[in-house]
Design a protein around this motif. Structure first.
Motif, mmCIF file in Angstrom:
data_model
loop_
_atom_site.group_PDB
_atom_site.id
_atom_site.type_symbol
_atom_site.label_atom_id
_atom_site.label_comp_id
_atom_site.label_asym_id
_atom_site.label_seq_id
_atom_site.Cartn_x
_atom_site.Cartn_y
_atom_site.Cartn_z
ATOM 1 N N SER A 99 20.763 -37.963 -31.884
ATOM 2 C CA SER A 99 20.545 -37.342 -33.184
ATOM 3 C C SER A 99 21.286 -36.036 -33.390
ATOM 4 C CB SER A 99 19.043 -37.110 -33.400
ATOM 5 O OG SER A 99 18.530 -36.237 -32.414
ATOM 6 N N ASP A 100 21.988 -35.529 -32.365
ATOM 7 C CA ASP A 100 22.821 -34.346 -32.582
ATOM 8 C C ASP A 100 24.040 -34.679 -33.439
ATOM 9 O OD1 ASP A 100 21.196 -32.629 -31.215
ATOM 10 O OD2 ASP A 100 22.345 -32.701 -29.349
ATOM 11 N N SER A 101 24.447 -35.946 -33.472
ATOM 12 C CA SER A 101 25.527 -36.365 -34.367
ATOM 13 C C SER A 101 24.937 -36.615 -35.747
ATOM 14 C CB SER A 101 26.198 -37.646 -33.848
ATOM 15 O OG SER A 101 27.062 -37.380 -32.776
ATOM 16 N N ARG A 102 25.314 -35.750 -36.700
ATOM 17 C CA ARG A 102 24.761 -35.830 -38.051
ATOM 18 C C ARG A 102 25.842 -35.533 -39.080
ATOM 19 N NH1 ARG A 102 18.991 -32.514 -37.775
ATOM 20 N NH2 ARG A 102 18.265 -33.387 -35.791
ATOM 21 N N ILE A 103 25.586 -35.954 -40.313
ATOM 22 C CA ILE A 103 26.441 -35.606 -41.431
ATOM 23 C C ILE A 103 25.575 -35.027 -42.547
ATOM 24 C CG2 ILE A 103 28.055 -36.435 -43.192
ATOM 25 C CD1 ILE A 103 28.890 -38.632 -41.264
ATOM 26 N N TYR A 104 25.991 -33.871 -43.058
ATOM 27 C CA TYR A 104 25.336 -33.240 -44.193
ATOM 28 C C TYR A 104 26.306 -33.195 -45.367
ATOM 29 C CZ TYR A 104 21.715 -31.494 -40.990
ATOM 30 O OH TYR A 104 20.702 -31.385 -40.075
ATOM 31 N N ARG A 105 25.748 -33.191 -46.576
ATOM 32 C CA ARG A 105 26.570 -33.189 -47.787
ATOM 33 C C ARG A 105 26.010 -32.189 -48.798
ATOM 34 N NH1 ARG A 105 26.634 -35.985 -52.836
ATOM 35 N NH2 ARG A 105 28.751 -36.561 -53.530
ATOM 36 N N THR A 106 26.920 -31.433 -49.441
ATOM 37 C CA THR A 106 26.529 -30.505 -50.496
ATOM 38 C C THR A 106 27.356 -30.752 -51.741
ATOM 39 O OG1 THR A 106 26.240 -28.154 -51.100
ATOM 40 C CG2 THR A 106 28.156 -28.713 -49.729
ATOM 41 N N ASN A 119 22.514 -40.004 -36.405
ATOM 42 C CA ASN A 119 22.823 -41.050 -35.439
ATOM 43 C C ASN A 119 21.571 -41.473 -34.684
ATOM 44 O OD1 ASN A 119 24.259 -42.713 -33.584
ATOM 45 N ND2 ASN A 119 24.348 -40.997 -32.153
ATOM 46 N N ASP A 120 21.319 -42.782 -34.624
ATOM 47 C CA ASP A 120 20.123 -43.283 -33.933
ATOM 48 C C ASP A 120 20.473 -44.068 -32.670
ATOM 49 O OD1 ASP A 120 21.191 -45.577 -35.015
ATOM 50 O OD2 ASP A 120 19.424 -46.098 -36.218
ATOM 51 N N GLU A 121 21.762 -43.986 -32.225
ATOM 52 C CA GLU A 121 22.185 -44.660 -31.002
ATOM 53 C C GLU A 121 22.491 -43.608 -29.933
ATOM 54 O OE1 GLU A 121 24.607 -48.470 -31.567
ATOM 55 O OE2 GLU A 121 25.265 -47.183 -33.197
ATOM 56 N N GLN A 122 21.750 -43.618 -28.853
ATOM 57 C CA GLN A 122 21.937 -42.601 -27.833
ATOM 58 C C GLN A 122 23.335 -42.647 -27.215
ATOM 59 O OE1 GLN A 122 19.817 -40.170 -27.341
ATOM 60 N NE2 GLN A 122 21.162 -39.209 -25.837
ATOM 61 N N ALA A 123 23.949 -43.823 -27.184
ATOM 62 C CA ALA A 123 25.276 -43.960 -26.593
ATOM 63 C C ALA A 123 26.392 -43.463 -27.511
ATOM 64 C CB ALA A 123 25.546 -45.415 -26.222
ATOM 65 N N ALA A 124 26.100 -43.286 -28.780
ATOM 66 C CA ALA A 124 27.131 -42.859 -29.729
ATOM 67 C C ALA A 124 27.281 -41.344 -29.712
ATOM 68 C CB ALA A 124 26.785 -43.345 -31.128
ATOM 69 N N PHE A 125 28.509 -40.891 -29.948
ATOM 70 C CA PHE A 125 28.848 -39.470 -29.992
ATOM 71 C C PHE A 125 29.964 -39.332 -31.013
ATOM 72 C CE2 PHE A 125 30.870 -35.564 -29.005
ATOM 73 C CZ PHE A 125 30.076 -34.791 -28.182
ATOM 74 N N TYR A 126 29.630 -38.868 -32.207
ATOM 75 C CA TYR A 126 30.603 -38.818 -33.295
ATOM 76 C C TYR A 126 31.460 -37.563 -33.188
ATOM 77 C CZ TYR A 126 28.638 -42.965 -35.387
ATOM 78 O OH TYR A 126 28.247 -44.265 -35.600
ATOM 79 N N ASN A 127 32.781 -37.757 -33.371
ATOM 80 C CA ASN A 127 33.746 -36.689 -33.153
ATOM 81 C C ASN A 127 34.413 -36.160 -34.416
ATOM 82 O OD1 ASN A 127 33.937 -36.508 -30.138
ATOM 83 N ND2 ASN A 127 34.457 -38.675 -30.359
ATOM 84 N N CYS A 128 34.743 -37.037 -35.353
ATOM 85 C CA CYS A 128 35.549 -36.640 -36.506
ATOM 86 C C CYS A 128 35.175 -37.457 -37.738
ATOM 87 C CB CYS A 128 37.040 -36.833 -36.222
ATOM 88 S SG CYS A 128 37.703 -35.815 -34.891
#
Length: 344
Positions: A99-106, A119-128
């Motif tokens: 859940s540290d991988s997140r997207i916010y919008r304004t 992010n709800d997948e522990q194996a995922a790590f979003y970079n860009c």
């Protein structure tokens, strides 16, 4: 005086004049010491930057003042990428497992933010994250179940969904992306996207021509290891591009740290000269296709020949660089450093 002003002047197109350009960075007071790896340059006046401790900065007056506009309660997040459409609308991506991988919008200049993806997948790590236009965009994660994971939006970042992995080639056993500058995933035009990788025995670039649904991979000449690979990509159009990187644990070593392509990333070649160090970001000037900038912890470099020859013009540390359509180029990095490119 700006780079755009000089290059657009009569007679400025000669090689002799361009070779003597006295480039420099004009540092701005941002009011923060956070490391700013995310940068989105809308224009000469409107710039967004993001980074550690939930930091999101915004200027609408060319850097005379910066406002801290990050989402509330995100002090533990690291916003490694920001994509802005104007002075009011932007999305920011935080990195990390689970859940540290997140997207916010304004849509109001950062006064309020919507938490649009967690992010709800522990194996995922979003970079860009990157956008084709105001509606269509992608975000990329390190491999999940042996393939790079992508999510897409078709409504300007309001909602996101996982892209089916069928069209993604298998990742190498230790392959991943680097969230060093927000440029491990880039887009060009309406449909083309590229992903930069490293970590294994080969540093690769993946290319999609259908907005991220099918991909092909190619090997680059860049060094690759646990701390090395392709860190950033830039494309002048769907054919001509630059890949930069190296080994971030050996930042003064520029060996095998830059390559060029003329066929959309199918093949890569080493230029006549390259920056003398690891570089984490690269950008083409939007008006002058042969002008390319690269930045990293040991300095900034410029090429006036489309990436074939390079010279260093600054020895300060920056993490990322970007140019706006109006010709303004900016960089950001450690200790709250944000600067606009100038001459003289």
């Amino acid at each position: 005086m700006t780079l755009t002003t000089v290059l657009a002047a009569p007679g400025a197109a000669t090689a002799a004049t361009r070779a003597n350009l006295d480039l420099r960075w004009e540092l701005k007071d941002t009011g923060t010491t956070a490391q700013l790896r995310g940068l989105s340059v809308v224009s000469r006046d409107v710039v967004w930057a993001s980074g550690r401790d939930g930091t999101v900065l915004r200027t609408t007056d060319g850097g005379r003042t910066f406002a801290s506009v990050g989402p509330e309660g995100t002090e533990n997040l690291d916003f490694r990428d920001v994509e802005a459409f104007d002075a009011d609308t932007a999305v920011v991506l935080s990195i990390g497992n689970g859940s540290d991988s997140r997207i916010y919008r304004t849509t109001d200049g950062g006064k309020t933010w919507d938490d649009v993806f967690v992010n709800d997948e522990q194996a995922a790590f979003y970079n860009c994250v990157s956008f084709f236009d105001r509606r269509h965009g992608l975000a990329v994660s390190d491999p999940v179940d042996g393939k790079f994971r992508l999510i897409e939006t078709r409504d300007g970042g309001r909602t996101w969904r996982v892209v089916p992995p069928d069209g993604m080639p298998p990742a190498l056993p230790n392959e991943y992306g680097f969230s060093a500058s927000g440029q491990c995933l880039i887009t060009a035009g309406r449909n083309d996207a590229w992903i930069a990788t490293g970590g294994d025995q080969e540093a690769r670039v993946f290319h999609s021509t259908d907005r991220g649904h099918t991909w092909t991979g190619s090997t680059t000449p860049l060094a690759s290891s646990e701390s090395a690979g392709v860190f950033a990509l830039a494309f002048r159009d769907r054919h001509a591009g630059v890949a930069v990187g190296g080994d971030y644990l050996d930042p003064a070593n520029g060996t095998d740290a830059l390559a060029l392509t003329r066929d959309g990333g199918k093949t890569w070649r080493v230029p006549h000269s390259a920056p003398q160090g690891y570089r984490s970001a690269v950008a083409y000037h939007p008006w002058f296709g042969n002008v390319v900038l690269a930045v990293g912890p040991t300095g900034s470099d410029v090429s006036l020949t489309g990436g074939l020859h390079w010279r260093q013009f600054d020895d300060g540390s920056f993490d990322t660089v970007e140019c706006a359509r109006d010709g303004a180029c900016w960089a950001s990095g450690p200790n709250g450093r944000v600067a606009r490119l100038a001459l003289g």
